[in-house]
Scaffold this active site. Structure first.
Site, PDB file in Angstrom:
ATOM      1  CD1 TRP A  28      -2.066   2.182   1.733  1.00 12.01           C
ATOM      2  CD2 TRP A  28      -3.262   0.758   0.486  1.00 12.01           C
ATOM      3  NE1 TRP A  28      -3.259   2.775   1.459  1.00 12.01           N
ATOM      4  CE2 TRP A  28      -4.026   1.917   0.683  1.00 12.01           C
ATOM      5  CE3 TRP A  28      -3.792  -0.284  -0.271  1.00 12.01           C
ATOM      6  CZ2 TRP A  28      -5.291   2.076   0.164  1.00 12.01           C
ATOM      7  CZ3 TRP A  28      -5.052  -0.127  -0.792  1.00 12.01           C
ATOM      8  CH2 TRP A  28      -5.787   1.036  -0.579  1.00 12.01           C
ATOM      9  CD  GLU A  64      -2.929  -6.675   5.323  1.00  7.32           C
ATOM     10  OE1 GLU A  64      -4.165  -6.704   5.420  1.00  7.32           O
ATOM     11  OE2 GLU A  64      -2.309  -5.615   5.062  1.00  7.32           O
ATOM     12  CB  CYS A  86       3.785   4.509   3.517  1.00  6.85           C
ATOM     13  SG  CYS A  86       3.417   6.254   3.279  1.00  6.85           S
ATOM     14  CB  ILE A  88      -0.961   8.841   3.635  1.00  2.12           C
ATOM     15  CG1 ILE A  88       0.470   8.492   3.206  1.00  2.12           C
ATOM     16  CG2 ILE A  88      -1.252  10.321   3.394  1.00  2.12           C
ATOM     17  CD1 ILE A  88       0.744   8.647   1.717  1.00  2.12           C
ATOM     18  CD  GLU A  91     -12.397  12.657   2.171  1.00  2.82           C
ATOM     19  OE1 GLU A  91     -13.555  12.319   2.508  1.00  2.82           O
ATOM     20  OE2 GLU A  91     -12.107  12.987   1.016  1.00  2.82           O
ATOM     21  CG  HIS A  94      -8.991   3.471   8.140  1.00  2.51           C
ATOM     22  ND1 HIS A  94      -9.627   2.356   8.646  1.00  2.51           N
ATOM     23  CD2 HIS A  94      -8.082   3.009   7.245  1.00  2.51           C
ATOM     24  CE1 HIS A  94      -9.136   1.276   8.080  1.00  2.51           C
ATOM     25  NE2 HIS A  94      -8.191   1.646   7.227  1.00  2.51           N
ATOM     26  CG  PHE A 119       6.769   1.038  13.991  1.00  4.29           C
ATOM     27  CD1 PHE A 119       5.590   0.361  13.761  1.00  4.29           C
ATOM     28  CD2 PHE A 119       6.773   2.425  13.869  1.00  4.29           C
ATOM     29  CE1 PHE A 119       4.422   1.043  13.419  1.00  4.29           C
ATOM     30  CE2 PHE A 119       5.621   3.111  13.532  1.00  4.29           C
ATOM     31  CZ  PHE A 119       4.449   2.420  13.304  1.00  4.29           C
ATOM     32  NE  ARG A 133       7.907  12.879   8.601  1.00 12.72           N
ATOM     33  CZ  ARG A 133       7.648  14.134   8.240  1.00 12.72           C
ATOM     34  NH1 ARG A 133       7.524  14.455   6.973  1.00 12.72           N
ATOM     35  NH2 ARG A 133       7.523  15.094   9.147  1.00 12.72           N
TER      36      ARG A 133
END
Length: 161
Positions: A28, A64, A86, A88, A91, A94, A119, A133
């Site tokens: 993702w 996962e 990652c 991000i 809205e 979540h 991590f 980053r």
């Protein structure tokens, strides 16, 4: 063997080339996570790890990473895991639920196996922050994750001496 407490990239490890690591990368936001993975791999190789001791795996998303880390530590003889992802902000909130769950899950896996599970998951408010980053003006969290992994291996090694 003494621990180097500075943030330098010097490691006091007798057999650095023999260290085995699993790098698990979320697909993702893969334009960001692949940057993290590549810099993490390059850092480890440039530090002296053998390329064939670095095992790369991919999972669909950051959530996962937790199960994949646990499975990997159960099935492979490795010294630890670096989990890269990652998340991000969108809205809704979540991202907070996912980030907290992944962080806690990776911590639990690390404690269960008594091995480093790093991590290396970006949790940013925007794609721009993520890019910054992943090798931009805010540094490279893929390299930082590799550095943290080696420092934890060094720490364990010192306790075993």
């Amino acid at each position: 063997m003494s621990i180097n407490t500075s943030l330098s990239h010097n490691y006091v490890l007798d057999k650095i080339k023999d260290i085995k690591v699993g790098i698990i990368t979320s697909q993702w936001n893969n334009d960001i996570t692949l940057l993290l993975k590549n810099s993490c791999n390059n850092f480890l190789i440039n530090t002296g790890l053998e390329k064939n001791n670095i095992n790369n795996y991919y999972v669909p998303g950051s959530m996962e990473l937790v199960l994949a880390s646990d499975i990997l530590l159960n099935k492979k003889k490795i010294d630890g895991v670096i989990a890269l992802g990652c998340i991000i902000k969108g809205e809704t909130n979540h991202d907070k639920y996912i980030s907290q769950s992944v962080c806690k899950g990776l911590l639990d896996v690390s404690l269960k196996h008594n091995l480093p599970v790093i991590f290396g998951v970006l949790t940013t408010n925007s794609k721009k922050q993520a890019v910054e980053r992943a090798g931009g003006k805010c540094g490279n969290k893929g390299e930082d994750a590799a550095h943290a992994f080696l420092k934890m291996i060094e720490y364990q090694s010192n306790l075993d001496s």
